[in-house]
Design a protein around this motif. Structure first.
Motif, short mmCIF file in Angstrom:
data_model
loop_
_atom_site.label_atom_id
_atom_site.label_comp_id
_atom_site.label_asym_id
_atom_site.label_seq_id
_atom_site.Cartn_x
_atom_site.Cartn_y
_atom_site.Cartn_z
N ALA A 20 -93.17 86.29 -88.88
CA ALA A 20 -92.38 85.77 -90.00
C ALA A 20 -92.42 84.25 -90.04
O ALA A 20 -92.54 83.64 -91.11
CB ALA A 20 -90.95 86.27 -89.89
N ASN A 21 -92.34 83.63 -88.87
CA ASN A 21 -92.31 82.16 -88.82
C ASN A 21 -93.68 81.53 -89.01
O ASN A 21 -93.77 80.34 -89.29
CB ASN A 21 -91.69 81.69 -87.50
CG ASN A 21 -90.20 81.96 -87.45
OD1 ASN A 21 -89.53 81.99 -88.48
ND2 ASN A 21 -89.68 82.18 -86.26
N MET A 22 -94.72 82.28 -88.86
CA MET A 22 -96.07 81.74 -89.09
C MET A 22 -96.20 81.23 -90.52
O MET A 22 -96.83 80.21 -90.76
CB MET A 22 -97.15 82.81 -88.81
CG MET A 22 -97.42 83.02 -87.35
SD MET A 22 -98.57 84.37 -87.02
CE MET A 22 -99.92 84.01 -88.09
N LYS A 23 -95.57 81.92 -91.46
CA LYS A 23 -95.63 81.51 -92.87
C LYS A 23 -94.89 80.18 -93.07
O LYS A 23 -95.35 79.31 -93.80
CB LYS A 23 -95.04 82.59 -93.76
CG LYS A 23 -95.83 83.87 -93.73
CD LYS A 23 -95.14 84.97 -94.48
CE LYS A 23 -95.90 86.29 -94.27
NZ LYS A 23 -95.16 87.44 -94.76
N GLU A 32 -102.26 80.00 -82.83
CA GLU A 32 -101.86 78.66 -83.28
C GLU A 32 -100.34 78.51 -83.23
O GLU A 32 -99.82 77.49 -82.78
CB GLU A 32 -102.37 78.42 -84.71
CG GLU A 32 -102.08 77.02 -85.22
CD GLU A 32 -102.55 76.81 -86.66
OE1 GLU A 32 -102.32 75.70 -87.17
OE2 GLU A 32 -103.12 77.75 -87.27
N TYR A 33 -99.62 79.56 -83.67
CA TYR A 33 -98.16 79.53 -83.66
C TYR A 33 -97.63 79.39 -82.22
O TYR A 33 -96.79 78.54 -81.94
CB TYR A 33 -97.59 80.79 -84.31
CG TYR A 33 -96.08 80.82 -84.29
CD1 TYR A 33 -95.34 80.14 -85.25
CD2 TYR A 33 -95.39 81.52 -83.30
CE1 TYR A 33 -93.96 80.15 -85.24
CE2 TYR A 33 -94.01 81.54 -83.27
CZ TYR A 33 -93.30 80.85 -84.24
OH TYR A 33 -91.93 80.87 -84.21
N ILE A 34 -98.15 80.22 -81.32
CA ILE A 34 -97.70 80.18 -79.93
C ILE A 34 -98.06 78.84 -79.29
O ILE A 34 -97.28 78.26 -78.54
CB ILE A 34 -98.28 81.38 -79.15
CG1 ILE A 34 -97.64 82.68 -79.67
CG2 ILE A 34 -98.04 81.23 -77.65
CD1 ILE A 34 -98.28 83.96 -79.16
#
Length: 132
Positions: A20-23, A32-34
């Motif tokens: 959800a937070n990737m967006k 990339e998010y991690i």
């Protein structure tokens, strides 16, 4: 590109929050998010360490300033006490007061300072005069 492949285990809830937070963060992949999350957390930890260091440094600086001020005030108070004692003894000798009178005068002064709690106000108002 100097990357390593690792496997991690995440709760399903953490994984869905990641997706959800990737967006929001405009990350294209979970990796990339991690990676950004790890960078952020590392920065947070370093800032906490820096904060503790800065707090200790500021605390030591203030303590040093307070100690210096305390020594300066103590020296000035000593000098003032010496000058006051010189004036006191000059007056005692000039008016030829007996030692008993000096002791009584001292006791009266101590009681007066206790009564006013060390706070002298000039001029005295009519209300303060009527309190006596």
């Amino acid at each position: 590109m100097n990357k390593s492949h690792i496997s991690i285990w995440l709760d399903k809830k953490q994984l869905s929050e990641c997706d959800a937070n990737m967006k929001i963060t405009e990350c294209k992949t979970r990796s990339e998010y991690i990676s950004r999350a790890i960078e952020f957390y590392n920065g947070y930890l370093h800032d906490k360490n820096n904060e503790a260091f800065v707090c200790n440094s500021v605390s030591k600086t203030f303590q040093s300033m307070l100690s210096s001020t305390e020594r300066r005030i103590s020296r000035l108070m000593f000098k003032q006490a010496v000058e006051t004692a010189k004036i006191f003894w000059l007056m005692i000798k000039a008016f030829k007061y007996p030692p008993e009178a000096v002791d009584e005068f001292h006791i009266d002064c101590v009681e007066e300072v206790k009564r006013i709690n060390g706070a002298i106000k000039f001029p005295m108002s009519a209300n303060e005069e009527s309190d006596e």
